[in-house]
Design a protein around this motif. Structure first.
Motif: not given
Length: 475
Positions: A33-41, A415-427
Motif C-alpha cells: 500500500g501507499p504507506l509501505r511504498t513511502a517508507v521503503v523508498w 562502490l559496493g555500497a552504491a551497488v547494494s543501494v541500487v540492487a535494493a531499489g530494483a528489488l
C-alpha cells in the motif's frame, strides 16, 4: 575539513543504520500500500544519501589511511596552550560515539542480510487479481484442483519446491455451472496433483474476479494483504533479527564499554600522574588467581584457564605500570600517544569487569578507556589517596581516535555500497522474476566483493611517518 568529516561520520552512523532498519522492517512487516511504498523508498533515499555524503567527503578532503585518521583526530583534540599539569578538569566529557559506531556496524551486517533475503524471497506486489479480491468480501476455502500446468521445479528431486498453474472450480453465486479459475502458486515439497486440495481465496458473489491460492492458508492471507512473506515466516525472520540486534548491542558494549555520559570529578575519585609508554599485551586472570595481574603476558607459565588476553596502552605511574584498554586500535594509537604526560582518572567501582577510566593529557585532550578492576583494586590497596586540585576553568577536548573514519572508507566499499543501494531499489519494484534471487545475492555481497577487487590495486600511503611502537618508558 576535519570537523566536517566527523559530522558526516556521525550522521551516516545514525541515518545509515536507521535506514537499513526501516527498509528491512517496512518490507518485512507492512502490508502492500501507499504507506509501505513511502517508507521503503524514503529509506532507500536515506541510504543513497549516506553513500553520496561519504563519497563527497572522500573526494573533497582526500582519503587517508586509518593511521593518518588517528593523527587528524589527535591534532583536532590538542589545546593551543598546554596546561601546567598541576590541576584537573572539573568535568569530563561523555563518550558515546565509539560505542555507537561499533554497535552500528554489528547491527548493520545482520540487518543487510535479513533485508536482501526478504527482498529476494518476498513477492514484490500482490498482483491485480489479489488486489481486487482483497477489496471485496472474499472467503478462503479448500477447493480441489482440476488441472495442473506450467510446472517449474526448484530442484531435480520430486520433493523439491515448485511453481505451477493450478485450476479450480469456483461455485456459482446462484447455482448453475461452476466457474473455472486459474492461479499460479508456489508449493513446498513437490507438486499438487489433480484431486488434491488447496486453500483458495475468491469472492462468492463475483467468481469472475478470479482466485488466488497457495499451499497454506497463511500464505494466501499474506498474498491478499500484500505482505512480502507469510506471517509465520516473517515472524521467524523478525525473531532472528531481534536476536541479532541484541547481539550487536552486546558486541558494542563488550568492545568499547557502555556509553558514558558527562561526569563531574569528585573527592572520591582516584588520580595518578601518568606517562604513556606504548602498547603491550595484558593478561586479566579470573578473580582469585594467585598469579595476579600484570602487563608482561609472556612471563612465567602464561595465562591460566579463563584468562582474558588483550592489547592495552601502558601508562607509567608511581604505582607501577597500569594497563588502559582503548576503544580503538592500540597498534595505531600507541605511536601517537607514547610520551604524552597527564592524569589517569577513575571513580572506584565494583570488584569485577572494567572500571571506566580517562587519561587527561596536559596538552588538552581526554582519552576514554577501561581499567581492569583488579588493577584498580591493587592501586587502591598499595597507595594512600593523595589530595588533588580541580580547576573549574580548565577545559579539555574529547579524543575520539575513530572519529575520522568517514575519510578512511576504501573506494571499493563505497562502490559496493552504491551497488547494494541500487540492487535494493530494483528489488522494491513490483516486478517478479527469477532475477530477484541473483540481484539479492549481488546486493548482499557487493561491498565485500568490491573491496576485495579494488584492494588488489593497493591502498594510499600514510602522509606522515609513524613512530615505532615501544613498551618501555618514554625518553
Amino acid at each position: 575539513m576535519s570537523a566536517g568529516a566527523v559530522r558526516v561520520g556521525r550522521g551516516v552512523t545514525v541515518v545509515g543504520v536507521a535506514g537499513l532498519v526501516v527498509l528491512a522492517g517496512g518490507w518485512l512487516l507492512l502490508d502492500a500500500g501507499p504507506l509501505r511504498t513511502a517508507v521503503v523508498w524514503a529509506a532507500v533515499a536515506a541510504l543513497a544519501g549516506c553513500v553520496v555524503a561519504l563519497t563527497g567527503t572522500v573526494l573533497r578532503a582526500g582519503r587517508v589511511t586509518p593511521a593518518r585518521g588517528y593523527e587528524l583526530a589527535l591534532d583536532a583534540a590538542r589545546a593551543p596552550a598546554p596546561a601546567t599539569g598541576a590541576a584537573l578538569p572539573a568535568v569530563l566529557h561523555g563518550s558515546r560515539w565509539p560505542w555507537a559506531r561499533v554497535t552500528a556496524v554489528a547491527l548493520a551486517v545482520p540487518t543487510a542480510l535479513v533485508l536482501f533475503c526478504t527482498l529476494g524471497a518476498g513477492t514484490p506486489d500482490r498482483g491485480a487479481v489479489a488486489g481486487r479480491i482483497a477489496d471485496a468480501d472474499y472467503v478462503i476455502k479448500e477447493l480441489p484442483v482440476v488441472a495442473v500446468g506450467g510446472v517449474e521445479r526448484a530442484g531435480s528431486s520430486s520433493r523439491a519446491s515448485s511453481e505451477a498453474d493450478y485450476t479450480v472450480r469456483l461455485p456459482a453465486p446462484h447455482g448453475g455451472a461452476a466457474v473455472p479459475a486459474t492461479f499460479r502458486a508456489e508449493v513446498h515439497r513437490g507438486v499438487r496433483q489433480v484431486g488434491d486440495t488447496l486453500p483458495v481465496a475468491y469472492v462468492p458473489q463475483r467468481p469472475d474476479l478470479g482466485a488466488v491460492g497457495a499451499d497454506t492458508r497463511s500464505a494466501v492471507e499474506a498474498q491478499l494483504a500484500g505482505r512480502t512473506l507469510p506471517y509465520g515466516t516473517a515472524a521467524v525472520a523478525g525473531v532472528l533479527w531481534a536476536v541479532a540486534a541484541l547481539a550487536a548491542f552486546c558486541v558494542g558494549t563488550a568492545v568499547t564499554g557502555p556509553p558514558r555520559g558527562g561526569r563531574r570529578v569528585g573527592k572520591d575519585w582516584t588520580a595518578l600522574r601518568a606517562t604513556a609508554a606504548g602498547v603491550a599485551e595484558h593478561v586479566e586472570r579470573p578473580t582469585g588467581d594467585d598469579a595476579g595481574t600484570g602487563t608482561d603476558a609472556g612471563a612465567g607459565a602464561g595465562p591460566g584457564k579463563g584468562s582474558a588476553r588483550y592489547a592495552c596502552l601502558v601508562l607509567h605511574t608511581d604505582t607501577g605500570d597500569v594497563p588502559l584498554r582503548l576503544a580503538a586500535s592500540h597498534r595505531r594509537a600507541a605511536p601517537l600517544l607514547t610520551g604524552a604526560v597527564g592524569w589517569l582518572l577513575w571513580k572506584p567501582a565494583g570488584p569485577r569487569g572494567k572500571v571506566p577510566a580517562d587519561f587527561v593529557a596536559d596538552d588538552g585532550w581526554q582519552l576514554p578507556g577501561g581499567l581492569p578492576a583488579a588493577e584498580a583494586a591493587r592501586i587502591a590497596a598499595a597507595r594512600t589517596p593523595a589530595p588533588f586540585t580541580v580547576d573549574t576553568a580548565r577545559h579539555t577536548r574529547l579524543l575520539e581516535l575513530g572519529s575520522q573514519w568517514a575519510r578512511t572508507v576504501p573506494a571499493g566499499v563505497l562502490l559496493g555500497a552504491a551497488v547494494s543501494v541500487v540492487a535494493a531499489g530494483a528489488l522494491l519494484l513490483p516486478v517478479d522474476g527469477g532475477w530477484r534471487a541473483w540481484t539479492a545475492v549481488a546486493g548482499a555481497v557487493a561491498p565485500l566483493l568490491c573491496w576485495m577487487v579494488t584492494g588488489l590495486f593497493g591502498a594510499p600511503r600514510a602522509t606522515t611517518p609513524a613512530a615505532p611502537v615501544e613498551a618501555g618508558p618514554a625518553a
